[in-house]
Design an enzyme around this catalytic site. Sequence first.
Site, PDB file in Angstrom:
ATOM      1  N   ASP A 172       0.867  -1.179   0.000  1.00 33.51           N
ATOM      2  CA  ASP A 172       0.000   0.000   0.000  1.00 33.51           C
ATOM      3  C   ASP A 172       0.902   1.227   0.000  1.00 33.51           C
ATOM      4  OD1 ASP A 172      -2.264  -1.565   0.092  1.00 33.51           O
ATOM      5  OD2 ASP A 172      -2.403  -1.509   2.273  1.00 33.51           O
ATOM      6  N   GLU A 217      -9.083   0.654  -5.266  1.00 31.76           N
ATOM      7  CA  GLU A 217      -8.046   0.950  -4.267  1.00 31.76           C
ATOM      8  C   GLU A 217      -6.834   1.531  -4.977  1.00 31.76           C
ATOM      9  OE1 GLU A 217      -7.004  -2.299  -1.717  1.00 31.76           O
ATOM     10  OE2 GLU A 217      -8.955  -2.296  -0.691  1.00 31.76           O
ATOM     11  N   HIS A 220      -3.271   0.443  -3.575  1.00 32.17           N
ATOM     12  CA  HIS A 220      -2.835  -0.941  -3.382  1.00 32.17           C
ATOM     13  C   HIS A 220      -2.147  -1.441  -4.661  1.00 32.17           C
ATOM     14  CE1 HIS A 220      -3.467  -5.130  -1.693  1.00 32.17           C
ATOM     15  NE2 HIS A 220      -3.176  -5.379  -2.956  1.00 32.17           N
TER      16      HIS A 220
END
Length: 366
Positions: A288, A336, A339
Amino acid sequence: MKRSFYEKTKSFFINMGKHYKLLRVLAIIGLAFSMLFHRIYLYFKTGTKRFASTAFILLCFMVGNSFAYPVFQEENGFISGEEKEAEVVAVADSQIALADEQQVEYENIKVLDDEDVVDGYSDSQFHDMENVDKYFLDEILEENADTNFQPLKDSEQAEMESIPEMAMAQKPQFDAGDWKLVLINKQHPIPEDYSFSLGMIKTIKGDMECDERIIDDLLLMMQAASEDGVTLAICSPYRDLSYQEYLFNRKVRAYMKKGMSYMEAYSISSQAVTVPGASEHQIGLAIDIISDTYLTLDEGFAETSAGIWLSQHCAEYGFILRYPKGKEAITSIEFEPWHFRYVGRDAAEVIMKEGLCLEEFWDKYL
Ligand SMILES: [Zn+2]
């Protein structure tokens, strides 16, 4: 000779019997029955206590069992059979209506971010990420100044960047057994025999862990970003199963507090946090990434200079945006932008250029 009354009666019956054979048969049957009933009468008379206690036990048994009958379980007391049937239908109807209402609610509900849950999912101002370890490039470089990691010179980097183009020209063949391409999602949990070596990147804050085979590319990417004026920070790289479970269960509990059933909470949580056993963070291939100017893991990161730089350049270092926008139906994970997943440069180039998610890449190339 004078006969007694008994003898007279006896001879009368004998004569009657001789003249009317049918009467004799009836008399015998009558006698047999009276004898039988007399026996039964005596039997009950002698065993009164025994039969009384048996009857009492039977009565208790029946009364006791009758309380298990559904009619006694109704809060409103006794209801007749017809009323009961009508109520069952009504309950069934209301349950169907309830299910519809919940469906609507379920679709409209906002998927909670990790930070929402941490902070009691009410105050979005507390997205400070203070409890998550963040590692900036300068912190890594400082700690490793005299050891393994040396930033590449421009010429070397240019050489590295040209590799994907060459590979594309040769139409790369992908191998389904390649560790870099392992597909991990809800349908494909981590294989039980999957093994890897956890590598450590020393930082001044402490050690950061991920699959040791991706460390060089990860640091190269951070180095290149910083040369373009973008300061990246790595947060929560490798997570072991217990931490993954903790994140997931915390989210399930948060939804249940909002009045959802466990199944609903599980279902919606699995969209936001990966189900335990199905996370790339557990095999050290997922990172991340945030930046110094945007310290939150949310969709807004996509619009930042770091988010834009990463989406343009991550493939050059073997990373892909694992959960892209518009692929939620395939990945089962919301968008996301922070990510990133390591798949190696060849696959990353194909995936990012064609706008695929890893699931689609598997369908097409493996
Ligand atoms: Zn992640």
